[in-house]
Scaffold this active site. Structure first.
Site, PDB file in Angstrom:
ATOM      1  N   HIS A   1      -1.738 -12.257   1.348  1.00 42.70           N
ATOM      2  CA  HIS A   1      -1.425 -12.227   2.780  1.00 42.70           C
ATOM      3  C   HIS A   1      -2.117 -13.352   3.559  1.00 42.70           C
ATOM      4  O   HIS A   1      -2.951 -13.101   4.423  1.00 42.70           O
ATOM      5  CB  HIS A   1      -1.720 -10.864   3.408  1.00 42.70           C
ATOM      6  CG  HIS A   1      -3.023 -10.205   2.992  1.00 42.70           C
ATOM      7  ND1 HIS A   1      -4.230 -10.849   3.026  1.00 42.70           N
ATOM      8  CD2 HIS A   1      -3.282  -8.953   2.549  1.00 42.70           C
ATOM      9  CE1 HIS A   1      -5.166 -10.019   2.618  1.00 42.70           C
ATOM     10  NE2 HIS A   1      -4.609  -8.860   2.322  1.00 42.70           N
TER      11      HIS A   1
ATOM     12  N   LYS B   1      -7.788  -6.856  -8.327  1.00 40.71           N
ATOM     13  CA  LYS B   1      -7.873  -7.144  -6.898  1.00 40.71           C
ATOM     14  C   LYS B   1      -9.309  -7.224  -6.435  1.00 40.71           C
ATOM     15  O   LYS B   1     -10.106  -6.334  -6.730  1.00 40.71           O
ATOM     16  CB  LYS B   1      -7.150  -6.004  -6.135  1.00 40.71           C
ATOM     17  CG  LYS B   1      -7.196  -6.117  -4.619  1.00 40.71           C
ATOM     18  CD  LYS B   1      -6.254  -7.160  -4.081  1.00 40.71           C
ATOM     19  CE  LYS B   1      -6.531  -7.483  -2.631  1.00 40.71           C
ATOM     20  NZ  LYS B   1      -5.611  -6.872  -1.695  1.00 40.71           N
TER      21      LYS B   1
ATOM     22  N   HIS C   1       0.858  -1.194   0.000  1.00 40.28           N
ATOM     23  CA  HIS C   1       0.000   0.000   0.000  1.00 40.28           C
ATOM     24  C   HIS C   1       0.883   1.229   0.000  1.00 40.28           C
ATOM     25  O   HIS C   1       1.650   1.450   0.940  1.00 40.28           O
ATOM     26  CB  HIS C   1      -0.919  -0.009   1.222  1.00 40.28           C
ATOM     27  CG  HIS C   1      -1.834  -1.189   1.234  1.00 40.28           C
ATOM     28  ND1 HIS C   1      -3.061  -1.183   0.608  1.00 40.28           N
ATOM     29  CD2 HIS C   1      -1.666  -2.444   1.730  1.00 40.28           C
ATOM     30  CE1 HIS C   1      -3.619  -2.375   0.737  1.00 40.28           C
ATOM     31  NE2 HIS C   1      -2.791  -3.159   1.409  1.00 40.28           N
TER      32      HIS C   1
ATOM     33  N   HIS D   1      -8.231 -10.697  -1.501  1.00 36.01           N
ATOM     34  CA  HIS D   1      -8.286 -10.514  -0.048  1.00 36.01           C
ATOM     35  C   HIS D   1      -9.293 -11.543   0.438  1.00 36.01           C
ATOM     36  O   HIS D   1     -10.505 -11.361   0.280  1.00 36.01           O
ATOM     37  CB  HIS D   1      -8.713  -9.089   0.321  1.00 36.01           C
ATOM     38  CG  HIS D   1      -8.710  -8.870   1.806  1.00 36.01           C
ATOM     39  ND1 HIS D   1      -7.820  -8.028   2.432  1.00 36.01           N
ATOM     40  CD2 HIS D   1      -9.452  -9.434   2.794  1.00 36.01           C
ATOM     41  CE1 HIS D   1      -8.039  -8.076   3.745  1.00 36.01           C
ATOM     42  NE2 HIS D   1      -9.015  -8.919   3.986  1.00 36.01           N
TER      43      HIS D   1
ATOM     44  N   HIS E   1      -0.578   3.913   8.229  1.00 32.57           N
ATOM     45  CA  HIS E   1      -1.622   4.804   8.743  1.00 32.57           C
ATOM     46  C   HIS E   1      -0.936   5.681   9.778  1.00 32.57           C
ATOM     47  O   HIS E   1      -0.038   5.211  10.483  1.00 32.57           O
ATOM     48  CB  HIS E   1      -2.728   4.013   9.454  1.00 32.57           C
ATOM     49  CG  HIS E   1      -3.552   3.136   8.555  1.00 32.57           C
ATOM     50  ND1 HIS E   1      -4.598   3.604   7.801  1.00 32.57           N
ATOM     51  CD2 HIS E   1      -3.476   1.807   8.300  1.00 32.57           C
ATOM     52  CE1 HIS E   1      -5.143   2.599   7.121  1.00 32.57           C
ATOM     53  NE2 HIS E   1      -4.479   1.494   7.402  1.00 32.57           N
TER      54      HIS E   1
END
Ligand code: NCD
Ligand code: ZN
Length: 361
Positions: free
Chosen positions: A191, A116, A32, A153, A268
């Site tokens: 992941h 994605k 990201h 995901h 973040h």
């Protein structure tokens, strides 16, 4: 109180760990990079170490078209240091409305390497995501015939499903069905965090692969609650049990080309993480390669790092392996806790811990 890195030592560790070693320049197949000011703060850490990285499309608004992806690619390149030897690779964010024509446009773009899927509501900026992948027949057929991989995901969002079971249930109820139904569809299970996912990918045909993050190789879910609540160890999919961590470490270090590096580095700000409702994501880019080296060294498998980090992902995506090399030296060091100050600081994964290998610039 510092949270310790948990590692398993291999009883039969065959030889002394090397003082230094070199690997081909690696790639990051799940990253990201954000946008705007945050992009400018984070891109250099990846560009310094990795030849290429797949820039995830969960911006606001989401990167749903090739046109948006190419504009985002230009912004990433503009934010890179001038001497960087780095290529961003792009993905489209699949929605319930993505037309087949956009899949075809993606497949014919040299810069778009995958599509994605975020189950709607599963993670950061997934509100435009897919409500039920199994219903997107024409799009999945177009993907399967284009050869463009679907990056998944893999978590169910059913409200009655326990948070720690979301990956396993998605695999059983959705992903395994889609993989069976479209025999030429190429899939990256992103992941992965569970023993079940690792076993599934190992047994699946070569068109199915998985990325594994450094945090899921080094930590189990106790790290989220070590001495108190640790928001900087909160990511999605959430850390799992020790048995899962061991299965992932075994898969990553097995030499099986179905498993390759994807940091899921997800910055973040401190304010967004340390909040009533803190964001999911671990910022690992500044230490990612060393963190993987730590995991591989913990089981005496540094000789397998190069395949995982620098060969298998490129091979799966049909791209040439990088040509440069990176040297890692056995020189214990402690990464900084964070970059930046105050509310806008970014806490770095493993900041303040001791790592055994350091990459040489
Ligand atoms: C990611 C993010 O912040 O964009 N967060 C995370 O915890 N991994 C989204 C994602 O990959 O799920
Ligand atoms: Zn991610």
């Amino acid at each position: 109180m510092s949270s310790k890195i948990r590692t398993v030592e291999r009883n039969d560790a065959p030889h002394r760990p090397p003082d230094w070693f070199e690997i081909r320049r690696p790639d990051d197949w799940h990253l990201h990079l954000r946008d705007g000011a945050l992009l400018e703060r984070v891109v250099a850490a990846t560009a310094r170490r990795f030849g290429r990285a797949i820039a995830m499309p969960n911006l606001v608004p989401a990167v749903t078209t090739v046109e948006h992806a190419l504009a985002y690619r230009d912004r990433i390149l503009a934010a890179c240091p001038e001497d960087a030897d780095f290529e961003p690779l792009m993905t489209l964010y699949l929605t319930d409305e993505t037309p087949v024509s956009e899949i075809e446009a993606a497949a014919s773009s040299p810069h778009v390497v995958g599509v994605k899927v975020y189950p709607r509501g599963a993670t950061t900026h997934s509100s435009e995501g897919v409500s039920d992948l199994t219903t997107l027949g024409t799009v999945l057929e177009a993907l399967a015939s284009s050869g463009l991989p679907l990056l998944v995901h893999g978590e169910t969002t059913a409200p009655d499903c326990d948070l720690f079971d979301r990956e396993r249930v998605y695999l059983e109820e959705t992903l395994s069905k889609v993989i069976d139904r479209y025999p030429s569809l190429r899939v990256v299970f992103e992941h992965i965090t569970t023993r079940e996912a690792a076993e599934f990918v190992r047994a699946a045909p070569a068109r199915v692969a998985a990325t594994i993050t450094p945090q899921h190789l080094l930590l189990n879910r106790n790290a989220i609650f070590a001495g108190g609540l640790r928001p900087h160890h909160y990511c999605l999919p959430v850390l799992k049990r020790e048995r899962d961590r061991r299965a992932l470490l075994e898969a990553a270090t097995s030499g099986d080309p179905s498993f390759f590096l994807g940091t899921d580095s997800a910055p973040h700000t401190r304010a967004a993480k340390e909040s009533d409702c803190g964001c999911a994501g671990i910022y690992s880019a500044p230490v990612a390669l060393e963190a993987y080296a730590e995991a591989f060294a913990s089981v005496g498998a540094l000789d397998r790092l190069e395949g995982f980090a620098s060969h298998f992902g490129a091979d799966f995506y049909g791209l040439p392996r990088n040509t440069g090399r990176v040297r890692l030296v056995a020189q214990p060091w402690s990464p900084p806790q964070s970059v930046g100050d105050g509310d806008s600081a970014l806490r770095i994964f493993l900041g303040g811990e001791t790592l055994r290998y350091r990459a040489v610039d």
